[in-house]
Enzyme design. Sequence first.
Site, mmCIF file in Angstrom:
data_model
loop_
_atom_site.group_PDB
_atom_site.id
_atom_site.type_symbol
_atom_site.label_atom_id
_atom_site.label_comp_id
_atom_site.label_asym_id
_atom_site.label_seq_id
_atom_site.Cartn_x
_atom_site.Cartn_y
_atom_site.Cartn_z
ATOM 1 N N ARG A 84 0.816 -1.300 0.359
ATOM 2 C CA ARG A 84 -0.082 0.374 0.176
ATOM 3 C C ARG A 84 1.120 1.479 0.124
ATOM 4 O O ARG A 84 1.701 1.329 1.108
ATOM 5 C CB ARG A 84 -0.741 0.131 1.371
ATOM 6 N N HIS A 129 -2.937 10.576 0.790
ATOM 7 C CA HIS A 129 -2.745 11.004 1.749
ATOM 8 C C HIS A 129 -1.852 12.639 2.612
ATOM 9 O O HIS A 129 -0.793 11.669 3.014
ATOM 10 C CB HIS A 129 -0.769 9.670 2.257
ATOM 11 N N GLU A 174 -7.487 8.507 6.171
ATOM 12 C CA GLU A 174 -7.863 9.148 7.870
ATOM 13 C C GLU A 174 -7.739 10.487 7.458
ATOM 14 O O GLU A 174 -7.251 11.636 7.941
ATOM 15 C CB GLU A 174 -6.109 9.429 8.511
ATOM 16 N N ASN A 314 -7.310 1.829 9.789
ATOM 17 C CA ASN A 314 -6.375 1.691 10.626
ATOM 18 C C ASN A 314 -6.309 1.774 11.885
ATOM 19 O O ASN A 314 -7.214 2.680 12.492
ATOM 20 C CB ASN A 314 -5.672 3.298 10.230
ATOM 21 N N TYR A 316 -3.820 1.484 15.992
ATOM 22 C CA TYR A 316 -2.925 1.698 16.172
ATOM 23 C C TYR A 316 -3.570 1.537 17.786
ATOM 24 O O TYR A 316 -2.244 1.500 18.800
ATOM 25 C CB TYR A 316 -2.666 3.782 16.542
ATOM 26 N N GLU A 383 -3.499 -0.174 8.194
ATOM 27 C CA GLU A 383 -2.360 0.511 8.699
ATOM 28 C C GLU A 383 -2.207 -0.243 10.011
ATOM 29 O O GLU A 383 -3.592 -0.365 10.567
ATOM 30 C CB GLU A 383 -2.152 1.972 9.000
HETATM 31 O O1 LIG Z 1 -0.128 14.143 20.438
HETATM 32 S S1 LIG Z 1 -0.007 15.107 19.299
HETATM 33 O O2 LIG Z 1 -1.541 15.523 18.922
HETATM 34 O O3 LIG Z 1 0.804 16.205 19.284
HETATM 35 C C1 LIG Z 1 0.651 14.444 17.895
HETATM 36 C C2 LIG Z 1 -0.918 13.799 17.113
HETATM 37 C C3 LIG Z 1 -0.241 12.584 15.665
HETATM 38 N N1 LIG Z 1 -1.015 11.958 15.783
HETATM 39 C C4 LIG Z 1 -1.543 10.505 16.176
HETATM 40 C C5 LIG Z 1 -2.305 10.192 15.338
HETATM 41 N N2 LIG Z 1 -1.967 9.575 13.822
HETATM 42 C C6 LIG Z 1 -3.216 8.816 13.314
HETATM 43 C C7 LIG Z 1 -2.111 7.956 12.892
HETATM 44 O O4 LIG Z 1 -1.652 8.633 11.854
HETATM 45 C C8 LIG Z 1 -0.950 6.882 10.752
HETATM 46 O O5 LIG Z 1 0.007 6.137 11.062
HETATM 47 C C9 LIG Z 1 1.210 6.751 11.110
HETATM 48 C C10 LIG Z 1 1.263 6.843 12.755
HETATM 49 O O6 LIG Z 1 1.197 7.818 13.053
HETATM 50 C C11 LIG Z 1 1.194 7.983 10.003
HETATM 51 O O7 LIG Z 1 2.284 8.293 9.839
HETATM 52 C C12 LIG Z 1 0.025 7.828 9.051
HETATM 53 O O8 LIG Z 1 1.195 8.908 7.455
HETATM 54 C C13 LIG Z 1 -1.359 7.473 9.461
HETATM 55 O O9 LIG Z 1 -1.728 7.255 8.260
HETATM 56 C C14 LIG Z 1 -1.485 10.331 13.232
HETATM 57 C C15 LIG Z 1 -0.543 11.125 13.954
#
Ligand SMILES: O=S(=O)(O)CCCN1CCN(CCO[C@@H]2O[C@H](CO)[C@@H](O)[C@H](O)[C@H]2O)CC1
Length: 487
Positions: A84, A129, A174, A314, A316, A383
């Site tokens: 992907r 993206h 997302e 996705n 996590y 993801e």
């Molecule tokens: O804590 S803070 O609010 O100051 C920063 C939050 C940053 N966000 C958290 C949630 N994440 C969702 C998953 O995001 C996904 O997962 C991967 C890992 O993040 C990304 O690299 C991918 O691009 C994305 O699809 C995207 C980044």
Amino acid sequence: VSLTAAVSNKSFPAKFKFGTATASYQIEGAWNEDGKGENIWDRLTHTNATAVKNSDNGDVACDSYHKYKEDVRLLKHLGVKVYRFSISWSRILPTGFTNKVNQPGIQYYKNLIKELLDNGIEPMATLYHWDLPQPLQDIGGWPNELLADHFANYARVCFKAFGDSVKTWLTFNEAKQTCQQGYGSATMAPLIKSPGVADYLCTYTVLKAHAKAWHIYDDEFRGKQRGRVSTVVDSDWYEPASNSTSDMEAAETRRQFTFGLYANAIFLGNWPQVVIDRVDYRSENEGYAKSRLPKFTKQEIDYIRGTHDFMGFNTYTTSLVCKIEEPTFNETDYEFDMGSNAFQDPTWEATNSTWLKIVPWGARKFLNWIKNTYNNPEIIITENGVSDAGLLKDDARIHYYTEYLSAILEAIHTDKVHVSGYMAWSLLDNYEWLAGYTEKFGLYHVDFSSPNRTRTAKKSVDFYKKIVATHCLVDKCVTSGWSLFRV
Ligand SMILES: O=S(=O)(O)CCCN1CCN(CCO[C@@H]2O[C@H](CO)[C@@H](O)[C@H](O)[C@H]2O)CC1
């Protein structure tokens, strides 16, 4: 509980597809090569560098624009069925508009797709993206509903150029991050702070953009190309902090404001009712002439509903949710619209990302909630992964994948959730948005201090390779089919 006790001895179905995922701005580099136009992450990192840790940018990133053949070799080594990746809109259409198509950009993705097919790997392409062409941001970005048409035209260019080889498409990755973080809390490009206003306008445009693209595929390409199109929805799993009715309701409301905001219109029709009710109620009490939530017409509701061939998901991590007193009406905020607090249990295992705790049971609950809420759709986990500081002996990543894949196996076999694929995030250490290169998600280590961007297999590569080959997390898996034990 010891790790082994938690690990499922069931096996992934024979047709289950394992893969890995990446995204254009996070790995490609070549930010201005071969006619590529400027996107909102180029603009942010070049004009507001300190917004990103260590002022990191994606000008070079993993240099996958030049090293894609090496990346495909790594995928081949892993034995994965699917890769992907995402297409950079501004590499295809430098201004975002279709009046200028950039052939070298088209050629790059044709080369990548050919390399994948020549190695028996299925391409799975995400159209968006997060890397919006800057000229489209200059006319307002996603809150400007005209972008729905510009996205649909971009999608048509991609279906035409790559659709003979790409059979699995994802429109948006997302959209919640694009809208709530990009136009609400200003924690993603273009860093606009308009919580409770621009974030809903963004979502309104994105849902229409997704639906237009899906219908274009359905009307103009599906007959010939016989592929599938859907979208990727993400969120934390929201677990009530207590079994009080108010916390249970608050958690469900939060699921509807985060995941439901993007899935409901596509899978059931219209915004979630609780979103309409709460945003209308608060808007009125905050003195707005009309609700901050734009409303779909009957035609739009019917047009958007059903625009999915599966669900991209996705996942996590998990957060606990508790009800809060109704916030006063002198401030507008998406958080106040939700009417709850989300937080994480301090005893949960931490990672190298503050927002990411290791909570596998949350993934299983989330899969069950999706099954029960959206009529048991086919789900592709597009993801799942974990961050560390980049060490090669990444036992924590092996632990995370073991736990989450175990939870997914239970969802499949015990809860009968229809999960058909799983893409590990990510193939490579890459650009982690405002965290820059400080949070590493890769199965392969990338040396960002070397112009070669040398890739090195971490311990998790052999671990994931074995699972991809055996469809099993332990030495001997129980198969539910005719043979009790797979030798
Ligand atoms: O804590 S803070 O609010 O100051 C920063 C939050 C940053 N966000 C958290 C949630 N994440 C969702 C998953 O995001 C996904 O997962 C991967 C890992 O993040 C990304 O690299 C991918 O691009 C994305 O699809 C995207 C980044």
